[in-house]
Write a protein that holds these residues in place. Structure first.
Motif, PDB file in Angstrom:
ATOM      1  N   LEU A 175       4.378 -25.844  54.301  1.00 20.66           N
ATOM      2  CA  LEU A 175       4.455 -24.490  53.980  1.00 20.66           C
ATOM      3  C   LEU A 175       4.596 -24.580  52.314  1.00 20.66           C
ATOM      4  N   ARG A 176       4.228 -23.460  51.985  1.00 17.10           N
ATOM      5  CA  ARG A 176       3.884 -23.635  50.489  1.00 17.10           C
ATOM      6  C   ARG A 176       4.385 -22.028  50.063  1.00 17.10           C
ATOM      7  N   PRO A 177       5.241 -21.830  48.917  1.00 19.37           N
ATOM      8  CA  PRO A 177       5.571 -20.765  48.377  1.00 19.37           C
ATOM      9  C   PRO A 177       4.528 -20.062  47.698  1.00 19.37           C
ATOM     10  N   VAL A 178       4.288 -18.688  47.756  1.00 15.29           N
ATOM     11  CA  VAL A 178       3.019 -18.028  46.828  1.00 15.29           C
ATOM     12  C   VAL A 178       3.715 -16.887  46.075  1.00 15.29           C
ATOM     13  N   PHE A 179       4.687 -16.429  46.358  1.00 15.32           N
ATOM     14  CA  PHE A 179       5.473 -15.456  45.505  1.00 15.32           C
ATOM     15  C   PHE A 179       7.123 -15.231  45.614  1.00 15.32           C
ATOM     16  N   SER A 180       7.323 -15.003  44.769  1.00 16.57           N
ATOM     17  CA  SER A 180       8.797 -14.999  44.420  1.00 16.57           C
ATOM     18  C   SER A 180       9.403 -13.988  43.659  1.00 16.57           C
ATOM     19  N   THR A 181      10.421 -13.093  43.916  1.00 19.17           N
ATOM     20  CA  THR A 181      10.961 -12.216  43.310  1.00 19.17           C
ATOM     21  C   THR A 181      12.511 -11.901  43.835  1.00 19.17           C
ATOM     22  N   TYR A 182      13.240 -11.276  42.578  1.00 20.09           N
ATOM     23  CA  TYR A 182      14.652 -10.797  43.080  1.00 20.09           C
ATOM     24  C   TYR A 182      14.365  -9.334  43.714  1.00 20.09           C
ATOM     25  N   LEU A 183      15.003  -9.066  44.858  1.00 28.15           N
ATOM     26  CA  LEU A 183      15.106  -7.662  45.375  1.00 28.15           C
ATOM     27  C   LEU A 183      15.813  -6.868  44.701  1.00 28.15           C
ATOM     28  N   HIS A 184      17.175  -7.300  44.221  1.00 25.00           N
ATOM     29  CA  HIS A 184      18.033  -6.315  43.338  1.00 25.00           C
ATOM     30  C   HIS A 184      18.382  -6.987  42.144  1.00 25.00           C
ATOM     31  N   ALA A 185      18.257  -5.738  41.198  1.00 27.79           N
ATOM     32  CA  ALA A 185      18.369  -6.093  39.588  1.00 27.79           C
ATOM     33  C   ALA A 185      18.953  -5.038  38.997  1.00 27.79           C
ATOM     34  N   TRP A 186      19.491  -5.174  37.859  1.00 26.57           N
ATOM     35  CA  TRP A 186      19.967  -4.287  36.944  1.00 26.57           C
ATOM     36  C   TRP A 186      20.053  -4.584  35.505  1.00 26.57           C
ATOM     37  N   THR A 187      20.036  -3.617  34.487  1.00 29.73           N
ATOM     38  CA  THR A 187      20.002  -3.894  33.398  1.00 29.73           C
ATOM     39  C   THR A 187      20.601  -2.985  32.312  1.00 29.73           C
ATOM     40  N   THR A 188      21.094  -3.331  31.297  1.00 24.49           N
ATOM     41  CA  THR A 188      21.845  -2.302  30.274  1.00 24.49           C
ATOM     42  C   THR A 188      20.673  -1.392  29.683  1.00 24.49           C
ATOM     43  N   VAL A 189      21.147  -0.095  29.609  1.00 21.91           N
ATOM     44  CA  VAL A 189      20.368   0.790  29.043  1.00 21.91           C
ATOM     45  C   VAL A 189      21.184   1.318  27.736  1.00 21.91           C
ATOM     46  N   LYS A 190      22.324   1.285  27.776  1.00 23.42           N
ATOM     47  CA  LYS A 190      22.845   1.605  26.316  1.00 23.42           C
ATOM     48  C   LYS A 190      24.264   1.082  26.400  1.00 23.42           C
ATOM     49  N   GLY A 191      24.820   0.710  25.261  1.00 24.66           N
ATOM     50  CA  GLY A 191      26.191   0.267  25.070  1.00 24.66           C
ATOM     51  C   GLY A 191      26.308  -1.283  25.641  1.00 24.66           C
ATOM     52  N   THR A 192      27.898  -1.675  25.805  1.00 21.90           N
ATOM     53  CA  THR A 192      28.067  -2.921  26.328  1.00 21.90           C
ATOM     54  C   THR A 192      29.036  -2.766  27.407  1.00 21.90           C
ATOM     55  N   SER A 193      28.733  -3.593  28.523  1.00 23.13           N
ATOM     56  CA  SER A 193      29.326  -3.384  29.895  1.00 23.13           C
ATOM     57  C   SER A 193      30.962  -3.693  29.645  1.00 23.13           C
ATOM     58  N   CYS A 194      31.366  -4.726  28.765  1.00 25.86           N
ATOM     59  CA  CYS A 194      32.710  -4.883  28.569  1.00 25.86           C
ATOM     60  C   CYS A 194      33.565  -4.142  27.697  1.00 25.86           C
ATOM     61  N   VAL A 195      32.637  -3.034  26.992  1.00 25.29           N
ATOM     62  CA  VAL A 195      33.537  -2.386  25.836  1.00 25.29           C
ATOM     63  C   VAL A 195      33.630  -0.854  26.514  1.00 25.29           C
ATOM     64  N   MET A 196      34.910  -0.295  26.660  1.00 25.49           N
ATOM     65  CA  MET A 196      35.147   0.782  27.379  1.00 25.49           C
ATOM     66  C   MET A 196      34.706   1.841  26.623  1.00 25.49           C
ATOM     67  N   ASP A 197      34.438   1.873  25.419  1.00 20.82           N
ATOM     68  CA  ASP A 197      34.500   2.931  24.583  1.00 20.82           C
ATOM     69  C   ASP A 197      32.845   3.009  23.994  1.00 20.82           C
ATOM     70  N   SER A 198      32.043   2.196  24.632  1.00 19.07           N
ATOM     71  CA  SER A 198      30.646   2.006  24.052  1.00 19.07           C
ATOM     72  C   SER A 198      29.610   2.749  24.535  1.00 19.07           C
ATOM     73  N   ASP A 199      29.966   3.697  25.600  1.00 25.22           N
ATOM     74  CA  ASP A 199      29.388   4.876  26.104  1.00 25.22           C
ATOM     75  C   ASP A 199      27.841   3.965  26.922  1.00 25.22           C
ATOM     76  N   PHE A 200      28.771   2.896  27.847  1.00 24.42           N
ATOM     77  CA  PHE A 200      27.776   2.027  28.575  1.00 24.42           C
ATOM     78  C   PHE A 200      27.024   2.868  29.609  1.00 24.42           C
ATOM     79  N   GLN A 201      25.870   2.531  29.634  1.00 27.20           N
ATOM     80  CA  GLN A 201      24.895   2.972  30.705  1.00 27.20           C
ATOM     81  C   GLN A 201      24.056   1.846  31.278  1.00 27.20           C
ATOM     82  N   SER A 202      23.751   1.956  32.483  1.00 24.48           N
ATOM     83  CA  SER A 202      23.030   0.712  33.133  1.00 24.48           C
ATOM     84  C   SER A 202      22.166   1.654  34.236  1.00 24.48           C
ATOM     85  N   GLU A 203      21.095   0.769  34.855  1.00 19.75           N
ATOM     86  CA  GLU A 203      20.059   1.199  35.639  1.00 19.75           C
ATOM     87  C   GLU A 203      20.169  -0.036  36.557  1.00 19.75           C
TER      88      GLU A 203
END
Length: 266
Positions: A175-203
């Motif tokens: 058997l050989r692999p022909v396609f691969s990708t993560y089915l769940h992902a997230w990324t930062t849109v604004k701010g920093t995840s560990c700083v409470m007052d950074s107005d953090f936003q993610s998608e």
């Protein structure tokens, strides 16, 4: 070859919604099947993996092959009996195969390694088989394996992903692999995840795969769609799709896909 090392070392794993975890159906392997496979792989002493088990068989999934009741598909992650490495430090053998349902005899197989690290740790439920109707060409049906990690990941990530889907197709006795990708992902849109007052936003995005009506180099094109949400919100902000075309040997696509992010939108 360890294809499961993270593309971006700073990424951590995103936590899956509870509803997703609950929706998974069990894919157990019968003991006779495991013993047959163990013997063929030069192993011994296998038992069905469980949450508290410390045996060499770390994860396993088995499922009937929809096109032939005499065949099953299996995937296993295991370490040699003499290897006693701890979770997070293991270099696990990884098998994906079609087998004879009655005897457990291997028919077609793919062998690789799953190298654990801070971003990839497996438990008993980390492997899942996807036997959706991936008819890529006449007489050619692929199936998928999803590898899910339980690693804690980085403490202050900018983005993350989980549930790596790999599609495999037959090639002789392999058997050989022909396609691969993560089915769940997230990324930062604004701010920093560990700083409470950074107005953090993610998608976050949940990716799905479908067979397109068009073809390239004899294989069906793949339609990858992403449902994008803001943070942990339930409402979908947008749905984004992209077409992936076979190049003659594989479907070129990033494991950590970015086509759904704001930066990639026109």
């Amino acid at each position: 070859m360890d294809r499961f090392k993270r593309i971006f070392p700073a990424l951590a794993l995103c936590l899956l919604p509870l509803s997703y975890s609950e929706a998974r159906q069990a894919q157990p392997c019968e003991d006779a099947m495991l013993q047959s496979l163990s013997a063929q792989l030069g192993q011994r002493g296998w038992s069905s993996p469980s949450e508290n088990a410390q045996g060499p068989l770390v994860a396993a999934a088995c499922k009937p092959w929809p096109d032939d009741p005499n065949l099953s598909v299996v995937t296993l992650a295991y370490q040699d009996a003499k290897n006693s490495s701890s979770p997070g430090d293991r270099n696990l053998n990884w098998l994906v195969a079609k087998v004879d349902t009655r005897s457990g005899q291997l028919r077609e197989r793919y062998d690789d390694y799953l190298g654990e690290d801070s971003a990839l740790v497996l438990d008993a439920d980390s492997l899942r088989l996807d036997t959706a109707r991936y008819h890529l060409a006449p007489g050619m049906r692929a199936f998928g394996v999803v590898v899910s990690s339980v690693a804690r990941g980085a403490s202050c990530p900018d983005a993350g992903s989980n549930d790596l889907l790999t599609l495999v197709v037959p090639k002789g006795a392999k058997l050989r692999p022909v396609f691969s990708t993560y089915l769940h992902a997230w990324t930062t849109v604004k701010g920093t995840s560990c700083v409470m007052d950074s107005d953090f936003q993610s998608e976050q995005a949940e990716l799905t795969l479908a067979i397109a009506p068009t073809r390239s180099h004899g294989y069906a094109d793949l339609l990858v769609s992403a449902r994008v949400r803001a943070g942990q919100e339930e409402n979908v902000l947008r749905t984004v799709s992209t077409t992936v075309r076979y190049d003659g040997s594989q479907y070129p696509f990033k494991q950590f896909a970015t086509f759904w992010t704001r930066e990639e939108q026109p």
